[in-house]
Motif scaffolding. Structure first.
Motif, short mmCIF file in Angstrom:
data_model
loop_
_atom_site.label_atom_id
_atom_site.label_comp_id
_atom_site.label_asym_id
_atom_site.label_seq_id
_atom_site.Cartn_x
_atom_site.Cartn_y
_atom_site.Cartn_z
N GLY A 327 0.81 -1.21 0.00
CA GLY A 327 0.00 0.00 0.00
C GLY A 327 0.84 1.26 0.00
N LEU A 328 1.91 1.27 0.80
CA LEU A 328 2.76 2.46 0.89
C LEU A 328 3.61 2.67 -0.36
CD1 LEU A 328 3.86 2.15 4.63
CD2 LEU A 328 2.30 3.83 3.64
N LEU A 329 3.86 1.59 -1.10
CA LEU A 329 4.59 1.73 -2.37
C LEU A 329 3.74 2.39 -3.44
CD1 LEU A 329 6.47 -1.69 -2.58
CD2 LEU A 329 7.47 0.56 -2.14
N ASN A 330 2.42 2.50 -3.16
CA ASN A 330 1.49 3.17 -4.08
C ASN A 330 1.50 2.53 -5.46
OD1 ASN A 330 -0.50 5.03 -4.61
ND2 ASN A 330 0.92 6.67 -5.17
N VAL A 331 1.55 1.20 -5.48
CA VAL A 331 1.54 0.50 -6.76
C VAL A 331 0.11 0.46 -7.30
CG1 VAL A 331 3.52 -0.93 -6.17
CG2 VAL A 331 1.23 -1.73 -5.61
N ASN A 332 0.00 0.17 -8.59
CA ASN A 332 -1.32 0.05 -9.22
C ASN A 332 -2.02 -1.17 -8.63
OD1 ASN A 332 -3.55 -0.21 -10.86
ND2 ASN A 332 -2.45 0.19 -12.75
N ALA A 333 -3.16 -0.96 -8.00
CA ALA A 333 -3.82 -2.02 -7.26
C ALA A 333 -4.29 -3.16 -8.17
CB ALA A 333 -5.01 -1.45 -6.48
N ILE A 334 -4.81 -2.84 -9.33
CA ILE A 334 -5.51 -3.84 -10.15
C ILE A 334 -4.61 -4.98 -10.61
CG2 ILE A 334 -6.75 -4.18 -12.34
CD1 ILE A 334 -8.04 -1.42 -11.81
#
Length: 404
Positions: A327-334
């Protein structure tokens, strides 16, 4: 003598076993099912039929073991295989479930935060810290069951909105029926096929469901009550998965959570878009409580870890932190959510092989509780199909990695 099945106990059993369907209707199901509809139309609908029935067969077998022996699945496996071999099997199974839970947790946190971001517009890192902190506090003090049940109701409400939307899709009853039963794997869809299976037949649910059977009431639960509860609850979860896929038909080739919310808004009004955002958060948050807890419960079952000990808490904490890192890496969730569901689909056959062996142990279960021929055919088909699909996916990945 088995207990008789009253209407009250039957409905209670359905509500109790809805924890299983609520556990697999998480961000993974929302994402994988909608992408399947958006990218491949009805072609992958048969996977949901297979996965829903597979969930029923496997969860019923795991619960039957507990009813017959008074021990959960992990305890039966660890006590069946003794000595060094038994320890290796117990540790290998635990690590497989632990890795699966950690993978799920990444998708759970990303899904919960994505839903909150749609609702509030707040920064992803801030929301991740808030969600993670609240989950850790609730898990530490052990106050998760009532909240998880409430959030599960929100998820089912979101599913109800998608049922309405699904009726607006241009699909005939004939095409729908055919797609539900005729297997087809279009080019490039294998990862998503494994993802749909992995997000429905959740490996850790086999240990989690087996471990909670004796707590239904002081007298335990009869086979008929257990079977009714599992069949109805899981089929309802499967129906929600199907309507999520049908709703995805309205988002051709460009799936995103924003577009999904917009589809509901266009069909039902602004409240429906907000319900989707909150439902996505609720699904992710409820699963964010379940997955870490399931890892610790599996350790208790397979390895004898004491509840609420330092080891027990450290296991769910590591799973929790894994999700927070993603979550903290702010990666694309999908793409992350689809990938982790596929990983669990690949791990699934390894776990089900030991369940299959345990439920055929007549010395342990006796004839009345062991698998019948038809139950063996049903479970065997799940093991075989998931193993073939998983190995096929691994082979394609190796080909790509080493340019074979």
């Amino acid at each position: 003598m088995p207990k008789s099945l009253s209407l009250r106990s039957g409905l209670g059993s359905v509500l109790f076993w809805s924890v299983i369907s609520a556990a697999f209707i998480g961000p993974g199901s929302v994402t994988a099912c909608a992408i399947a509809g958006s990218s491949y139309g009805l072609q992958l609908l048969w996977v949901l039929t297979f996965a829903t029935l597979g969930t029923v067969w496997l969860q019923e077998a795991a619960a039957r073991i507990t009813i017959a022996t008074g021990r959960d699945l992990g305890q039966v496996i660890s006590q069946t295989y003794s000595g060094t071999k038994g320890r290796w099997i117990a540790w290998t199974l635990f690590l497989a479930i632990f890795l699966g839970c950690a993978a799920y947790q990444a998708g759970n946190i990303l899904g919960a935060v994505s839903g909150l971001a749609l609702l509030t517009g707040l920064p992803i890192p801030t929301l991740t810290v808030v969600v993670g902190t609240v989950c850790i506090v609730l898990l530490w003090i052990g106050s998760t069951q009532n909240l998880a049940n409430f959030l599960g109701l929100i998820v089912f409400a979101m599913g109800g909105a998608f049922v309405y939307v699904a009726f607006g899709t241009p699909v005939s009853a004939v095409d729908l029926t055919k797609a539900l039963v005729v297997p087809h794997i279009p080019p490039g869809s294998l990862l998503l096929v494994n993802g749909l299976i992995g997000t429905t037949i959740v490996p850790y649910n086999l240990f989690f469901g087996s471990s909670i059977v004796p707590t239904v009431d002081s007298a335990g639960q009869s086979l008929s009550e257990m079977r009714l509860g599992i069949w109805v609850a899981v089929i309802l979860g499967g129906i929600i998965s199907v309507v999520l896929l049908l709703a995805g038909l309205l988002i051709p080739n460009d799936f995103s959570y924003v577009h999904m919310a917009q589809v509901l808004t266009n069909r039902l009004g602004n409240w429906a878009g907000s319900l989707f955002a909150f439902g996505l958060f609720a699904a992710g948050f409820a699963s964010s409580l379940t997955a870490p807890l399931a890892a610790s419960i599996t350790a208790k079952s397979l390895l004898g870890v004491k509840p609420n000990s330092a080891t027990y808490r450290s296991i769910w904490l590591v799973v929790m932190v894994t999700g927070l890192v993603f979550g903290l890496l702010n990666v694309n969730a999908i793409p992350v959510i689809v990938a982790v569901q596929a990983v669990n689909g690949i791990l699934l056959p390894f776990v089900t092989i030991f369940l299959f062996a345990a439920v055929n142990n007549r010395d342990l279960l006796g004839k009345a509780y062991s698998n019948s021929l038809m139950q063996n055919v049903a479970m065997g088909s799940v093991v075989l199909v998931t193993a073939v699909l998983g190995l096929w996916n691994v082979w394609l990945a190796l080909q790509k990695a080493f340019d074979i």
